[in-house]
Motif scaffolding. Structure first.
Motif, PDB file in Angstrom:
ATOM      1  N   HIS A   1       0.823  -1.212   0.000  1.00 28.20           N
ATOM      2  CA  HIS A   1       0.000   0.000   0.000  1.00 28.20           C
ATOM      3  C   HIS A   1       0.860   1.267   0.000  1.00 28.20           C
ATOM      4  CE1 HIS A   1      -3.869  -1.922   0.066  1.00 28.20           C
ATOM      5  NE2 HIS A   1      -3.454  -2.729   1.020  1.00 28.20           N
TER       6      HIS A   1
ATOM      7  N   HIS B   1       0.362   4.070  -7.886  1.00 31.12           N
ATOM      8  CA  HIS B   1      -1.036   3.863  -8.296  1.00 31.12           C
ATOM      9  C   HIS B   1      -1.134   2.733  -9.331  1.00 31.12           C
ATOM     10  CE1 HIS B   1      -1.750   7.588  -6.168  1.00 31.12           C
ATOM     11  NE2 HIS B   1      -0.845   8.169  -6.914  1.00 31.12           N
ATOM     12  N   ASN B   2      -0.296   1.726  -9.129  1.00 30.96           N
ATOM     13  CA  ASN B   2      -0.207   0.624 -10.077  1.00 30.96           C
ATOM     14  C   ASN B   2       0.089  -0.657  -9.311  1.00 30.96           C
ATOM     15  OD1 ASN B   2       1.443  -1.285 -11.777  1.00 30.96           O
ATOM     16  ND2 ASN B   2       0.853   0.174 -13.367  1.00 30.96           N
ATOM     17  N   LYS B   3      -0.786  -1.644  -9.467  1.00 32.75           N
ATOM     18  CA  LYS B   3      -0.693  -2.901  -8.719  1.00 32.75           C
ATOM     19  C   LYS B   3       0.625  -3.639  -8.983  1.00 32.75           C
ATOM     20  CE  LYS B   3      -3.061  -7.327  -8.251  1.00 32.75           C
ATOM     21  NZ  LYS B   3      -4.105  -8.204  -8.756  1.00 32.75           N
TER      22      LYS B   3
ATOM     23  N   SER C   1       3.733  -1.897  -7.560  1.00 30.47           N
ATOM     24  CA  SER C   1       3.725  -1.996  -6.100  1.00 30.47           C
ATOM     25  C   SER C   1       4.130  -3.396  -5.643  1.00 30.47           C
ATOM     26  CB  SER C   1       2.336  -1.658  -5.554  1.00 30.47           C
ATOM     27  OG  SER C   1       1.998  -0.339  -5.919  1.00 30.47           O
TER      28      SER C   1
ATOM     29  N   LEU D   1       1.834   1.581  -3.503  1.00 36.33           N
ATOM     30  CA  LEU D   1       0.644   1.971  -4.268  1.00 36.33           C
ATOM     31  C   LEU D   1       0.379   3.472  -4.146  1.00 36.33           C
ATOM     32  CD1 LEU D   1      -1.327   0.321  -6.009  1.00 36.33           C
ATOM     33  CD2 LEU D   1      -2.830   0.159  -4.022  1.00 36.33           C
ATOM     34  N   SER D   2       0.728   4.056  -3.003  1.00 35.49           N
ATOM     35  CA  SER D   2       0.509   5.495  -2.820  1.00 35.49           C
ATOM     36  C   SER D   2       1.419   6.324  -3.726  1.00 35.49           C
ATOM     37  CB  SER D   2       0.730   5.888  -1.353  1.00 35.49           C
ATOM     38  OG  SER D   2       2.092   5.785  -1.005  1.00 35.49           O
TER      39      SER D   2
END
Length: 194
Positions: free
Chosen positions: A33, A40-42, A45, A36-37
């Motif tokens: 997470h 913004h990409n799974k 991350s 991800l911050s």
């Protein structure tokens, strides 16, 4: 929990992969997470999580069991993220260079050769650095650690880190300067051939 975490870290330092699995279970979602911050990409991350735990494994012997482990692992995560962002910026800059400058010469082969020559030069220059200087350079430029963090990690003074970095950068400048003619010659060869 603090006592058991210290035990897990001791086991990790001894090379116990189950300890790494336990730490992965405890921290992977939070690091994911955190990544991800920024991205913004799974996928990116998830790559950050993998890289953080690889670095944790390879640097396990230098972990301070009495230190704040959470702070340590999130510093690795932050530096890994910043490193990844730097690479993306460099890659983007190179792609923009190819779009704007390479169109003038219409020769992407030339660009590729020059780019790869610089990469090879960099790798060779890095490999011939003295062991400690190379380690300091990698920690600074590739892992994004501050001079203070490097000094603490290696048990040396900040002044020593500064001196070693100055010598490393001087070395890279010297290698680049002495090989510029070779790269320019390659460039002219490709321009003449086009």
């Amino acid at each position: 929990m603090k006592e058991s975490l210290a035990t897990i870290i001791d086991q990790l330092k001894l090379g116990d992969k189950k300890a790494l699995d336990t730490l992965f279970y405890l921290y992977n979602k939070r690091i994911y997470h955190f990544g991800l911050s920024y991205f913004h990409n799974k996928e990116e991350s998830e790559e950050i999580v993998q890289e953080v735990f690889l670095k944790l494994w390879f640097n396990r012997k230098s972990i301070n069991r009495d230190g704040a482990f959470e702070s340590y692992i999130f510093t690795i995560a932050k530096n890994t993220i910043l490193n990844s962002l730097k690479k993306k910026i460099h890659h983007k800059a190179y792609q923009e260079y190819r779009l704007h400058v390479a169109d003038i010469t219409s020769n992407s082969t030339e660009d590729d050769v020059i780019y790869h020559d610089f990469e090879k030069l960099y790798e060779i220059a890095l490999q011939v650095l003295p062991k400690k200087r190379k380690e300091i350079f990698i920690l600074s430029r590739m892992e994004g650690l501050s001079y203070q963090q490097i000094a603490e990690k290696l048990g040396i003074s900040v002044k020593t880190v500064e001196t070693q970095m100055q010598l490393a950068l001087k070395h890279f400048r010297g290698v680049l300067k002495s090989n510029t003619d070779l790269i320019v010659s390659a460039s002219l060869f490709f321009l003449a051939a086009s």
